[in-house]
Write a protein that holds these residues in place. Structure first.
Motif, short mmCIF file in Angstrom:
data_model
loop_
_atom_site.label_atom_id
_atom_site.label_comp_id
_atom_site.label_asym_id
_atom_site.label_seq_id
_atom_site.Cartn_x
_atom_site.Cartn_y
_atom_site.Cartn_z
N TRP A 144 0.81 -1.21 0.00
CA TRP A 144 0.00 0.00 0.00
C TRP A 144 0.85 1.26 0.00
N SER A 183 -13.23 -5.42 -1.65
CA SER A 183 -12.80 -4.02 -1.78
C SER A 183 -11.48 -3.93 -2.55
N LEU A 184 -10.58 -4.90 -2.35
CA LEU A 184 -9.32 -4.91 -3.12
C LEU A 184 -9.57 -5.22 -4.59
N VAL A 193 -10.39 -1.99 -6.60
CA VAL A 193 -9.41 -0.91 -6.71
C VAL A 193 -8.97 -0.64 -8.16
N ILE A 241 -10.60 5.15 -4.35
CA ILE A 241 -9.61 4.14 -3.96
C ILE A 241 -9.42 4.18 -2.44
N LEU A 264 -12.34 2.53 -0.79
CA LEU A 264 -12.25 1.07 -0.88
C LEU A 264 -11.23 0.51 0.10
N ILE A 265 -10.14 1.20 0.27
CA ILE A 265 -9.11 0.75 1.22
C ILE A 265 -9.65 0.86 2.65
N GLU A 273 -1.97 -3.29 -8.42
CA GLU A 273 -3.42 -3.47 -8.58
C GLU A 273 -3.76 -4.89 -9.03
N TRP A 312 -3.44 -7.07 -6.01
CA TRP A 312 -4.60 -6.88 -5.13
C TRP A 312 -5.85 -7.52 -5.72
#
Length: 179
Positions: free
Chosen positions: A12, A67-68, A71, A80, A83-84, A148, A151
């Motif tokens: 991250w 949620s990942l 992204v 973003i 979502l994190i 991304e 993730w």
């Protein structure tokens, strides 16, 4: 399965440093970890019925992963970050629900042993994910697109596992029998 969060933990900072700035990371830190704290606080205050922890564990796992997955598909930094925050909120739900699950189902004389075994098994997942990531990304740069993709895969595995576990679980696995 929850070890998939390691894909987020390790990447991250370089991700947000690249798409925003290093200074932005200082602002993001309280949002990210504040979401986990809020989820834990809500979970402790709401006090769901004993026996519902299984569903809450799956909800936390699903939110954390799904949620990942989203992204790479959102166009703005603010979405973003949202979502994190959901990712971390799911982690907070998961942690408290697992602890409650153990407290309601394992006799006190066995909890320490069970907790040690549970910790050992979870640490295997937390160790395997970085190893898998290392093999998968060996020689590839840490670009936002690469992160991304990572993730997307890790989140997809977590969200899919949550759905599979939800639909394949025995009907009474999330409910305690009335005595």
């Amino acid at each position: 399965v929850f070890g998939g969060v390691m894909a987020f933990n390790h990447y991250w900072t370089p991700y947000f440093e690249e798409i925003a700035s290093r200074e932005f990371i200082a602002l993001l830190w309280p949002i990210i970890y504040g979401s986990t704290i809020v989820a834990g606080f809500i979970m402790h205050r709401v006090k769901g019925r004993a026996g519902q922890e299984g569903n809450l564990i799956l909800l936390g796992l699903f939110l954390t992963g799904f949620s990942l997955v989203l992204v790479p598909f959102v166009p703005t930094l603010s979405l973003i970050v949202f979502l994190i925050a959901i990712h971390e909120f799911g982690r907070g739900i998961f942690s408290v629900a697992v602890e409650s699950f153990v407290q309601h189902r394992v006799e006190s004389s066995y909890r320490a042993t069970f907790g040690s075994l549970q910790s050992f098994i979870s640490h295997i997942g937390l160790a395997l994910v970085p190893l898998i990531v290392w093999f998968a990304l060996s020689g590839k740069p840490n670009t936002p697109q690469t992160i991304e993709l990572l993730w997307l895969i890790a989140g997809g595995v977590m969200a899919s596992a949550a759905l599979i576990f939800f639909f394949l679980k025995p009907k009474d696995v999330c409910l305690l029998k009335e005595e």
